[in-house]
Design a protein around this motif. Structure first.
Motif, PDB file in Angstrom:
ATOM      1  N   UNK A 146       7.989   4.488  -3.746  1.00  0.00           N
ATOM      2  CA  UNK A 146       9.052   3.823  -4.505  1.00  0.00           C
ATOM      3  C   UNK A 146       9.196   4.479  -5.878  1.00  0.00           C
ATOM      4  N   UNK A 147       8.816   5.746  -5.960  1.00  0.00           N
ATOM      5  CA  UNK A 147       8.919   6.492  -7.220  1.00  0.00           C
ATOM      6  C   UNK A 147      10.345   6.418  -7.757  1.00  0.00           C
ATOM      7  N   UNK A 148      10.475   6.269  -9.083  1.00  0.00           N
ATOM      8  CA  UNK A 148       9.468   6.447 -10.143  1.00  0.00           C
ATOM      9  C   UNK A 148       8.679   5.196 -10.498  1.00  0.00           C
ATOM     10  N   UNK A 149       8.764   4.154  -9.667  1.00  0.00           N
ATOM     11  CA  UNK A 149       8.115   2.885  -9.976  1.00  0.00           C
ATOM     12  C   UNK A 149       6.773   2.766  -9.256  1.00  0.00           C
ATOM     13  N   UNK A 150       5.921   1.844  -9.716  1.00  0.00           N
ATOM     14  CA  UNK A 150       4.758   1.357  -8.978  1.00  0.00           C
ATOM     15  C   UNK A 150       3.730   2.430  -8.638  1.00  0.00           C
ATOM     16  N   UNK A 151       3.417   3.287  -9.595  1.00  0.00           N
ATOM     17  CA  UNK A 151       2.401   4.309  -9.347  1.00  0.00           C
ATOM     18  C   UNK A 151       1.090   3.661  -8.937  1.00  0.00           C
ATOM     19  N   UNK A 152       0.457   4.179  -7.882  1.00  0.00           N
ATOM     20  CA  UNK A 152      -0.793   3.576  -7.403  1.00  0.00           C
ATOM     21  C   UNK A 152      -1.969   3.929  -8.313  1.00  0.00           C
ATOM     22  N   UNK A 153      -3.007   3.123  -8.229  1.00  0.00           N
ATOM     23  CA  UNK A 153      -4.280   3.502  -8.825  1.00  0.00           C
ATOM     24  C   UNK A 153      -4.723   4.794  -8.134  1.00  0.00           C
ATOM     25  N   UNK A 154      -5.155   5.830  -8.838  1.00  0.00           N
ATOM     26  CA  UNK A 154      -5.563   5.890 -10.242  1.00  0.00           C
ATOM     27  C   UNK A 154      -4.475   6.376 -11.209  1.00  0.00           C
ATOM     28  N   UNK A 155      -3.218   6.290 -10.810  1.00  0.00           N
ATOM     29  CA  UNK A 155      -2.129   6.801 -11.658  1.00  0.00           C
ATOM     30  C   UNK A 155      -1.355   5.673 -12.320  1.00  0.00           C
TER      31      UNK A 155
END
Length: 263
Positions: free
Chosen positions: A204-213
């Motif tokens: 769903x980029x540019x939203x909701x970057x996963x851990x560890x980002x």
């Protein structure tokens, strides 16, 4: 190899990433992402989005009007015309979002029904966004025969009962980086229960970057981190997650499979 089943390449803040679009795609390729689906949220913005990503064989597109972006009434004729293009592999994203815009329920429902109708007409799958609208989303899917188009509930954050109802209609469930967030306990429980042969992964980029980002601008390269989290949750190898989610993607989005084969 992996697929990012839902991203918005045209919305990336490339200056924040310090990359241009070809470099973003190259970064994804380095992490074994072979294909990306760039998802449309506005019919007015669709031509510009398509022009931006059309040169790249590893990118497919959808066409639709997000429930939080739509005007009072979705232009069904325009949607059908744009979505009929060969480059378009899916209709959406569409759906219902009562969390942010509860006052527009009726117009959202009208737009959702129009998307379902167009998807059935074109025999292209639906990309469905749903938030705080479980009962109405499922009711409209059933009432308007969404199963004839099939599709995916993207960026899923609802409960197992809703996921199971969608699976029973022949839909897939797509999981984003939200699964890695500390407070996503219920979602992780849902993912453990769902069969791998009905799951997709996305950024769903540019939203909701996963851990560890977390906190950074999301990008397709990070879908590998979503796959790793899913593999850990389900007690399987990341290679198995990659195999299933990639096969599922091409099974659902057959137009993307044809494009990828021609690349």
């Amino acid at each position: 190899m992996f697929v990012d089943s839902h991203c918005h390449l045209d919305m990336l803040a490339l200056d924040e990433l310090g990359m241009d679009l070809p470099e973003v795609l190259a970064a994804a390729k380095k992490r074994q992402i072979e294909h990306m689906l760039c998802v449309c949220v506005s019919l007015a913005e669709f031509p510009a989005m398509l022009a931006k990503v059309k040169p790249f064989a590893e990118v497919s597109v959808s066409c639709g009007e997000h429930p939080l972006h739509q005007s009072d009434s979705v232009d069904a004729e325009l949607l059908a015309t744009l979505a009929a293009q060969q480059d378009v592999v899916a209709v959406g994203e569409t759906g219902l979002d009562y969390f942010y815009n509860p006052d527009t329920k009726l117009s959202q429902q009208d737009g959702f029904v129009k998307h379902i109708s167009v998807a059935r007409q074109l025999a292209k799958p639906l990309i469905i966004h749903t938030r705080d609208a479980r009962a109405d989303t499922l009711a409209l899917m059933k009432a308007h025969n969404a199963e004839q188009a099939s599709g995916v509930l993207h960026c899923f954050t609802e409960n197992y009962e809703m996921a199971k109802a969608a699976l029973d209609l022949g839909f897939y469930i797509s999981i984003s980086g939200i699964m890695t967030f500390r407070n996503a306990t219920e979602l992780r429980d849902v993912v453990r229960k769902l069969p791998l042969d009905r799951l997709l992964i996305e950024t769903d980029a540019p939203y909701l970057a996963p851990v560890p980002h977390r906190g950074k601008t999301n990008q397709p390269a990070y879908v590998t981190d979503v796959a790793a989290a899913m593999a850990e949750l389900k007690g399987v190898s990341i290679a198995e997650v990659a195999r299933h989610t990639t096969n599922n993607f091409y099974q659902l989005f057959k137009g993307a499979a044809h494009k990828n084969a021609a690349a």
